[in-house]
Scaffold this motif. Structure first.
Motif, short mmCIF file in Angstrom:
data_model
loop_
_atom_site.label_atom_id
_atom_site.label_comp_id
_atom_site.label_asym_id
_atom_site.label_seq_id
_atom_site.Cartn_x
_atom_site.Cartn_y
_atom_site.Cartn_z
N ALA A 162 0.85 -1.31 0.12
CA ALA A 162 0.10 -0.06 0.13
C ALA A 162 0.37 1.25 -0.14
N ILE A 163 1.86 0.74 0.55
CA ILE A 163 2.49 2.39 0.89
C ILE A 163 3.55 2.74 -0.67
N LEU A 164 3.83 1.45 -1.35
CA LEU A 164 4.71 2.07 -2.50
C LEU A 164 3.80 2.65 -3.35
N ALA A 165 2.35 1.57 -3.36
CA ALA A 165 1.36 2.45 -4.80
C ALA A 165 1.18 3.55 -4.08
N ARG A 166 0.73 3.89 -2.99
CA ARG A 166 1.09 5.46 -2.25
C ARG A 166 1.62 6.62 -3.04
N ASN A 167 3.02 5.41 -3.92
CA ASN A 167 4.18 6.32 -3.93
C ASN A 167 4.49 6.88 -5.41
N GLY A 168 3.24 6.17 -6.32
CA GLY A 168 4.05 5.74 -7.59
C GLY A 168 3.98 4.73 -7.81
N VAL A 169 4.62 3.49 -7.21
CA VAL A 169 4.81 2.32 -7.90
C VAL A 169 3.47 1.38 -7.94
N SER A 170 3.74 0.78 -9.32
CA SER A 170 2.89 -0.06 -9.69
C SER A 170 3.05 -1.36 -8.89
N VAL A 171 2.50 -2.00 -7.85
CA VAL A 171 2.85 -3.34 -7.28
C VAL A 171 1.99 -4.40 -7.94
N THR A 172 2.33 -5.57 -7.82
CA THR A 172 1.40 -6.92 -8.31
C THR A 172 1.81 -7.36 -6.79
N LEU A 173 0.97 -7.70 -6.07
CA LEU A 173 0.61 -8.64 -5.10
C LEU A 173 0.58 -9.98 -4.95
#
Length: 369
Positions: free
Chosen positions: A22-33
């Motif tokens: 969630a923190i990475l995504a809020r900082n513009g990083v595209s995350v696949t979990l």
């Protein structure tokens, strides 16, 4: 692979991995979990069971609640509280001595540390974080191999079924077994991460863990003879903790639901007899009977439950903290972070802190590219 520069894979949807994603995504990083389980949670999991008459029963069978002292975590939890994801469990707790069959301590709620719970279940926090904008969550997907592609300076992830899961600029893993022989003992396969790729992660090789059994019980009527809604158990070889799950904020009060946790010693003894493979129905039935009998013997006139089911929590409590200062393991050259409660402390707060640290490492690295 042009879009891979903004992609990060997070493996594991427990509280540590979910916070990091969630923190990475809020900082513009595209995350696949990715998670091999059907849904998020880890130690924050909630189980849905059905009684014989088809009644739905929900149990927080892992962590019953969590407390917070760290300012950074308090800030995060404050935001969750404002979103209605957590609430304070404001009831009295105590300690019960099985040798005297008496409560030796009943602590009033106002004197205790705040006990937080997810609403309407402990897994609600992880569910929300795993569906933040920018996070794509894939469940029922186990990771079979992490492969470092030197030429492209990227990670390639492969599923346990051999499926190519994509290329990623960075990877976060919140599973302590990714380089451990324990992975092989459980699955029969080689660990997903070859330790030669990141030799400094040798600390992960065999972190000792304490298992625990959880027993989920449902009663038709409230257990009014018990003066508290949660209590630690002392001088018992079988039980360590009991709590009324249905007394938490946001829970259904249609039936009274209790969760019992075994002692580590009891669980270790059962695992020594039966092995690390998934326990049989017979083993779980025997464990359930023994844990219930210990609960009934407390002398409170507890009736027989209309629902009873035991669950093995195989890696309940890490017995070591491998990165107390750093808060996560970090390979800067390969942009690989390992986070989890085993890094700092075996509780929810430790897991959150480690997830925050891993996100900070990757966020700083990706922003400088």
């Amino acid at each position: 692979m042009q879009n891979a520069v903004t992609k990060v894979a997070v493996v594991g949807s427990g509280i540590s991995g979910a916070v990091c994603a969630a923190i990475l995504a809020r900082n513009g990083v595209s995350v696949t979990l990715f998670d091999s389980a059907r849904g998020p949670g880890g130690r924050m999991s909630q189980r849905r069971e059905l009684s014989e008459d088809g009644k739905e029963l929900l149990f927080d069978h892992g962590a019953p609640y969590f407390t917070v002292t760290n300012p950074d975590v308090l800030s995060v939890v404050g935001e969750w509280e404002s979103r209605g994801l957590v609430a304070e469990w404001k009831l009295n707790f105590g300690s019960f001595d099985c040798s005297s069959n008496k409560f030796v301590n009943i602590e009033q709620q106002e004197r205790q540390s705040k006990k937080y719970v997810g609403v309407p279940g402990m897994n609600s926090i992880c569910k929300a974080l795993c569906h933040e904008p920018g996070v794509e969550s894939k469940f029922n997907v186990g990771i079979g191999k992490f492969e470092w592609i030197e030429k492209e300076n990227l990670w390639s992830l492969m599923g346990v079924d051999g499926q190519n899961l994509g290329h990623f600029m960075g990877v976060v893993a919140s599973d302590k077994n990714i380089v451990s022989p324990r992975f092989t003992q459980i699955t029969g396969q080689s660990p997903p991460l070859d330790l030669s790729l990141s030799p400094e992660f040798v600390k992960l090789h065999n972190i000792p863990v304490y298992p625990c059994f959880a027993l989920m019980l449902a009663f038709s009527d409230p257990l009014s003879s018990i003066p508290v809604k949660g209590f630690s158990v002392i001088n018992s070889k079988v039980l360590s903790w009991a709590y009324c799950d249905s007394s938490k904020p946001g829970r259904s009060s249609e039936s009274e639901r209790w969760v019992l946790h075994s002692t580590m010693e009891y669980a270790k003894d059962i695992v020594a007899q039966t092995g690390l493979q998934k326990p049989s129905k017979e083993t779980l039935s025997k464990v359930g009977d023994e844990m219930l009998q210990e609960f009934l013997s407390t002398g409170f006139g507890i009736p027989q439950p209309f629902f009873k089911k035991a669950h093995r929590w195989g890696s309940a409590f890490p017995a070591a903290s491998i990165a107390k200062e750093e808060k996560c393991l970090w390979d800067k050259n390969k942009r690989l972070a390992i986070c989890g409660d085993f890094c700092i402390s075996p509780n929810v707060e430790g897991a959150i802190l480690s997830g925050l640290a891993a996100a900070s490492k990757l966020k700083g690295m990706l922003c400088s590219l």
